[in-house]
Design a protein around this motif. Structure first.
Motif, PDB file in Angstrom:
ATOM      1  N   LEU A 110      36.025  -4.374  18.904  1.00 15.96           N
ATOM      2  CA  LEU A 110      34.819  -4.962  19.083  1.00 15.96           C
ATOM      3  C   LEU A 110      34.768  -6.063  20.359  1.00 15.96           C
ATOM      4  O   LEU A 110      35.358  -6.673  20.306  1.00 15.96           O
ATOM      5  N   ILE A 114      29.181  -5.567  20.108  1.00  8.79           N
ATOM      6  CA  ILE A 114      28.987  -6.074  18.746  1.00  8.79           C
ATOM      7  C   ILE A 114      27.494  -5.617  18.622  1.00  8.79           C
ATOM      8  O   ILE A 114      27.096  -5.471  17.591  1.00  8.79           O
ATOM      9  N   LEU A 159      26.861  -1.844  16.953  1.00  6.12           N
ATOM     10  CA  LEU A 159      27.475  -1.738  15.818  1.00  6.12           C
ATOM     11  C   LEU A 159      26.812  -0.544  14.758  1.00  6.12           C
ATOM     12  O   LEU A 159      27.328   0.473  14.318  1.00  6.12           O
ATOM     13  N   GLN A 189      28.321   2.769  13.444  1.00 11.76           N
ATOM     14  CA  GLN A 189      28.207   3.111  11.864  1.00 11.76           C
ATOM     15  C   GLN A 189      27.827   4.713  11.866  1.00 11.76           C
ATOM     16  O   GLN A 189      28.143   5.573  11.035  1.00 11.76           O
ATOM     17  N   ALA A 217      30.361  -8.012  10.828  1.00 13.12           N
ATOM     18  CA  ALA A 217      30.593  -6.589  11.028  1.00 13.12           C
ATOM     19  C   ALA A 217      31.449  -6.230  10.027  1.00 13.12           C
ATOM     20  O   ALA A 217      31.083  -4.874   9.537  1.00 13.12           O
TER      21      ALA A 217
END
Length: 413
Positions: free
Chosen positions: A134, A159, A162, A166, A203
């Motif tokens: 990241l 970041i 994210l 996912q 995270a």
């Protein structure tokens, strides 16, 4: 390493030559390990700093793993005796075939690109565990060329992406075992580094199968007297405590990883050179030496400072010199340095050159790369021979003498 030892190395092996002190490497390794108090930490040496097999074996014997950024570094690590499971492979912008080769070798894969992560998912699904790098969008300090965690850096997945990560992970059922960040070299503020850690903790709550978290490195060492350095012990205690608290919230113990490179080897290294000429101009006295940016590019590339000492006359009267190389470019190791009076043939020591010295050396101007020497228990051992002209032309093909069949390529094809 004292001047007497360095002079004997220069006399025995000639100059230019890189000299590394094994004891300093080990002491730096232990200092970093001990900085985290009771928190166990795994150090993966960033081998791009210096990849000689003897240095790798020294760190392996201390219990280190490796951080490799190319498939060639992976092979060098395996050759040095590291298990594949001890090597983290963190490429950037490589062909996917290189990643497939790394998977076949069994090393830990670290991915820093959404499209590559998706391709990885399509090919391997949940069969191969993977780490995600990241980008925390943090400037931790240092020259622009070595700060890699800011918003304009090519490294890492933002970041802020994210949610996209996912979606890919869920769709391909990827097995995410680690999260990684690296803000770049020369960290000067412990609190800024801890901000990145907090982002990584946040995270991590989205990935229930984590086994480790890798906080990178970038710990600054002193290049001159009074130089600011990374507060290792302060960072160690704060990260150690915060990591313990995070693991309690996460629900189980994870491994804490770092990947130091420069911190472990920089101060161990000295580049020994000899004075070829003493040249006085209308404004400057130059010491021209038998080396240049082809052996140590950091002063030209990063504007890096390296202390320079005349070890042939260490207690002599100081004069101001500019130390320059023999390359056909502006090629300066240091401007207006107070150095003991020097003459042709004297040996100069350029300090803090263990990291990114030899590893960034080249054959510009068709110059030869220097030898390397390792100091162990007070004894000096040759660990890499000086290059020869044969090394430069080894892979060159002279068409006038070649018997290899050529494939003609026409402009209209």
């Amino acid at each position: 390493m004292n001047s007497k030892l360095l002079e004997s190395v220069a006399s025995k092996f000639g100059t230019p030559v890189y000299v590394y002190d094994e004891a300093k490497i080990i002491s730096q390794y232990n200092r970093l390990k001990n900085a985290f108090g009771s928190q166990e930490v795994k150090l993966h040496y960033a081998m791009k700093a210096l990849s000689n097999i003897n240095v790798l074996k020294t760190l392996k014997n201390q219990g280190a793993g490796l951080d490799a950024v190319s498939i060639e570094e992976v092979h060098l690590g395996l050759r040095a005796g590291f298990e594949a499971s001890e090597i983290m492979y963190t490429p950037n912008g490589v062909a996917f075939s290189e990643i497939e080769e790394a998977v076949a070798l069994g090393v830990i894969i670290n991915i820093d690109n959404l499209s590559v992560l998706e391709h990885f998912g399509m090919v391997f699904g949940s069969l191969v565990p993977v780490c995600i790098r990241l980008n925390p969008h943090i400037m931790a300090g240092g020259h622009a060329n070595i700060s890699v965690g800011h918003i304009d850096s090519k490294f890492g997945i933002s970041i802020h992406q994210l949610r996209h990560i996912q979606r890919i992970v869920d769709h391909y059922k990827l097995h995410i075992v680690g999260l990684h960040m690296h803000t770049g070299s020369d960290i000067v503020d412990a609190d800024v580094f801890l901000q990145g850690a907090d982002l990584l903790y946040e995270a991590a709550t989205h990935f229930p199968e984590l086994e480790f978290m890798d906080f990178g490195s970038g710990f600054k060492v002193a290049y001159k007297e009074g130089d600011f350095v990374t507060p290792i012990e302060e960072i160690g205690l704060k990260i150690g405590e915060s990591f313990k608290n995070f693991c309690k919230e996460y629900g189980r113990e994870l491994e804490l990883w770092f990947e130091p490179g420069k911190f472990l080897v920089s101060e161990s290294g000295v580049l020994l050179v000899s004075v070829n000429v003493v040249k006085q101009t209308t404004s400057t006295v130059f010491l021209g030496v038998n080396s240049g940016q082809n052996h140590l590019i950091r002063p030209m590339f990063y504007n890096a400072y390296h202390r320079i000492e005349n070890i042939s006359n260490p207690k002599g009267h100081k004069k101001l010199y500019s130390v320059v190389g023999y390359i056909c470019e502006t090629d300066t190791f240091g401007y207006d340095r107070p150095i003991s009076e020097a003459k042709v043939g004297d040996s100069l020591a350029i300090y803090n050159t263990g990291a990114y010295g030899f590893s960034m050396s080249n054959q510009y101007n068709s110059r030869l790369r220097p030898a390397e020497v390792y100091v162990r228990d007070g004894n000096a051992f040759l660990i890499r021979e000086r290059e020869s002209l044969e090394d430069i032309i080894r892979n060159e093909i002279d068409l006038s003498k070649s018997t290899t069949a050529a494939t003609q390529i026409h402009e209209d094809e």
